[in-house]
Scaffold this active site. Sequence first.
Site, PDB file in Angstrom:
ATOM      1  N   GLU A   1      -7.215   3.851  10.790  1.00 29.16           N
ATOM      2  CA  GLU A   1      -6.899   4.076   9.373  1.00 29.16           C
ATOM      3  C   GLU A   1      -6.773   5.554   9.034  1.00 29.16           C
ATOM      4  O   GLU A   1      -7.582   6.366   9.458  1.00 29.16           O
ATOM      5  CB  GLU A   1      -8.010   3.439   8.533  1.00 29.16           C
ATOM      6  CG  GLU A   1      -7.509   2.850   7.250  1.00 29.16           C
ATOM      7  CD  GLU A   1      -6.599   1.648   7.490  1.00 29.16           C
ATOM      8  OE1 GLU A   1      -5.362   1.851   7.480  1.00 29.16           O
ATOM      9  OE2 GLU A   1      -7.102   0.545   7.687  1.00 29.16           O
TER      10      GLU A   1
ATOM     11  N   ILE B   1      -4.595   7.583  10.010  1.00 27.85           N
ATOM     12  CA  ILE B   1      -4.215   8.463  11.120  1.00 27.85           C
ATOM     13  C   ILE B   1      -2.718   8.411  11.409  1.00 27.85           C
ATOM     14  O   ILE B   1      -2.227   9.195  12.198  1.00 27.85           O
ATOM     15  CB  ILE B   1      -5.041   8.199  12.410  1.00 27.85           C
ATOM     16  CG1 ILE B   1      -4.855   6.773  12.922  1.00 27.85           C
ATOM     17  CG2 ILE B   1      -6.504   8.507  12.172  1.00 27.85           C
ATOM     18  CD1 ILE B   1      -5.509   6.541  14.283  1.00 27.85           C
TER      19      ILE B   1
ATOM     20  N   GLY C   1      -1.573  -4.396  -5.918  1.00 21.07           N
ATOM     21  CA  GLY C   1      -2.630  -3.371  -5.908  1.00 21.07           C
ATOM     22  C   GLY C   1      -3.749  -3.693  -4.933  1.00 21.07           C
ATOM     23  O   GLY C   1      -4.835  -3.138  -5.008  1.00 21.07           O
TER      24      GLY C   1
ATOM     25  N   SER D   1       0.394  -3.662   1.291  1.00 19.31           N
ATOM     26  CA  SER D   1       1.729  -3.080   1.491  1.00 19.31           C
ATOM     27  C   SER D   1       2.857  -3.826   0.816  1.00 19.31           C
ATOM     28  O   SER D   1       3.910  -4.071   1.405  1.00 19.31           O
ATOM     29  CB  SER D   1       2.047  -2.959   2.985  1.00 19.31           C
ATOM     30  OG  SER D   1       1.340  -1.889   3.502  1.00 19.31           O
TER      31      SER D   1
ATOM     32  N   ASP E   1       3.065   1.158   7.709  1.00 14.91           N
ATOM     33  CA  ASP E   1       3.315  -0.072   6.944  1.00 14.91           C
ATOM     34  C   ASP E   1       4.751  -0.556   7.139  1.00 14.91           C
ATOM     35  O   ASP E   1       5.004  -1.740   7.386  1.00 14.91           O
ATOM     36  CB  ASP E   1       3.072   0.165   5.452  1.00 14.91           C
ATOM     37  CG  ASP E   1       1.686   0.679   5.169  1.00 14.91           C
ATOM     38  OD1 ASP E   1       0.834   0.592   6.070  1.00 14.91           O
ATOM     39  OD2 ASP E   1       1.457   1.167   4.062  1.00 14.91           O
TER      40      ASP E   1
HETATM   41  C1  GLA Z   1      -1.335   3.374   3.366  1.00 14.77           C
HETATM   42  C2  GLA Z   1      -0.144   4.156   3.889  1.00 14.77           C
HETATM   43  C3  GLA Z   1      -0.081   4.115   5.418  1.00 14.77           C
HETATM   44  C4  GLA Z   1      -1.427   4.516   6.024  1.00 14.77           C
HETATM   45  C5  GLA Z   1      -2.573   3.773   5.365  1.00 14.77           C
HETATM   46  C6  GLA Z   1      -3.907   4.295   5.812  1.00 14.77           C
HETATM   47  O1  GLA Z   1      -1.192   2.019   3.653  1.00 14.77           O
HETATM   48  O2  GLA Z   1       1.051   3.641   3.345  1.00 14.77           O
HETATM   49  O3  GLA Z   1       0.961   4.936   5.868  1.00 14.77           O
HETATM   50  O4  GLA Z   1      -1.606   5.894   5.963  1.00 14.77           O
HETATM   51  O5  GLA Z   1      -2.528   3.864   3.948  1.00 14.77           O
HETATM   52  O6  GLA Z   1      -4.100   4.068   7.162  1.00 14.77           O
END
Ligand code: GLA
Length: 384
Positions: free
Chosen positions: A31, A33, A119, A123, A169
């Site tokens: 997460e 990264i 929310g 994604s 995502d």
């Molecule tokens: C969101 C972002 C991703 C990622 C995550 C955290 O989902 O859209 O790109 O950075 O947070 O891992």
Amino acid sequence: MDELIKEFRNRFHKGPERIFFCPGRINLIGEHIDYNGGTVMPCAISLGTYLAVSRNIDKCFRFQCLNFPETADLHLQESYSKTGKQWFNYPLGVINYFLQEGHDLSGLDMLFYGNLPIGAGLSSSASIEVLTAFALDEIFQKGISRKAMAILSRKVENEFIGVNCGIMDQFTVAMGRRKTALLLNCDTLDYEYLPFETGAYILVIINSNKQRKLADSKYNERFTECGAALKLLKQGSGINNLCEMSIAEFELKRHLINNPVLEKRALHVISENARVADAAIALQTGDLEVFGKLMYASHQSLRDLYEVSGKELDTIVDFCRTYRGCIGARMTGAGFGGCAIALIKEDQIDDFSIKLTGYYRKQIGTAPDIFASEPGEGVRELKP
Ligand code: GLA
């Protein structure tokens, strides 16, 4: 799907020519990264966004959605920019970059519907972006690869919407596969599929129902902090992103940062990247207990070092730690609210749900939503 087709007829006085679906995603581990060049382990889920669409002859992009009242009718132009905060900016951004890349498009009547909780950090934005890119590619026969769709969709998020997210995502919802986790190097975009076999356990998504209100501004703040830490660490080594550094090297160079907050952020990133490598081995060797321990360690790091968890997510994970049929749990996605995931003994799922709900209600005052999930397919066309 029947409801979507019926609504499309009501609104556009004709049937949709085609229907597409794009899932949402969870991240198993790795997460915050992806924008630091790390390796992540996400998978697509079964919930997502639907699009019913037909071409029109009036050179107009019509955006409608069953989830939101706002609509837009926009004439075909050379380019577009974001208008307010409405939902249709996401598909509009995709259209904008298709046009900017020189692809000829013509008018479309579009009706969207999403069953991802809003929310919740699953994604929904990547889902609608990649869905639109896939539909445009199919309808106008552009021959764009799924990887390129993910890259374009990320550009929408970064440049059109203004969130500095990584590629995770968009890549996941474009490329996901049933019953597998993706192991994605976000620097090189090399990836492999790992069979996600959990034996007697099932993957559970727990929505804290705390909306991720401050998420975008806090997210961009973390992005900036990582950039600042990298700049300082770079003095002592030739790295281009934080995830190029090993934990051992970091221990030797961390004094260069000289800022406790930035030091914590960098330590999370570097140790989380190492945890993903360990988690991949655990999955490949069927050692689910180790995988679960890495999930807990990831959560702790996100809570204490990266500071992106919160009372609701911590309450869920704290409960999981005490529950005997749970082998691992962590927040998933950007944090600041949203969802946690957990690996729960399949035959204990009802008991787990009742007990977690009771505990959460006592601590937080509301109930979480708990549902089982498994890795699903990426974006695709649906045949009615
Ligand atoms: C969101 C972002 C991703 C990622 C995550 C955290 O989902 O859209 O790109 O950075 O947070 O891992």
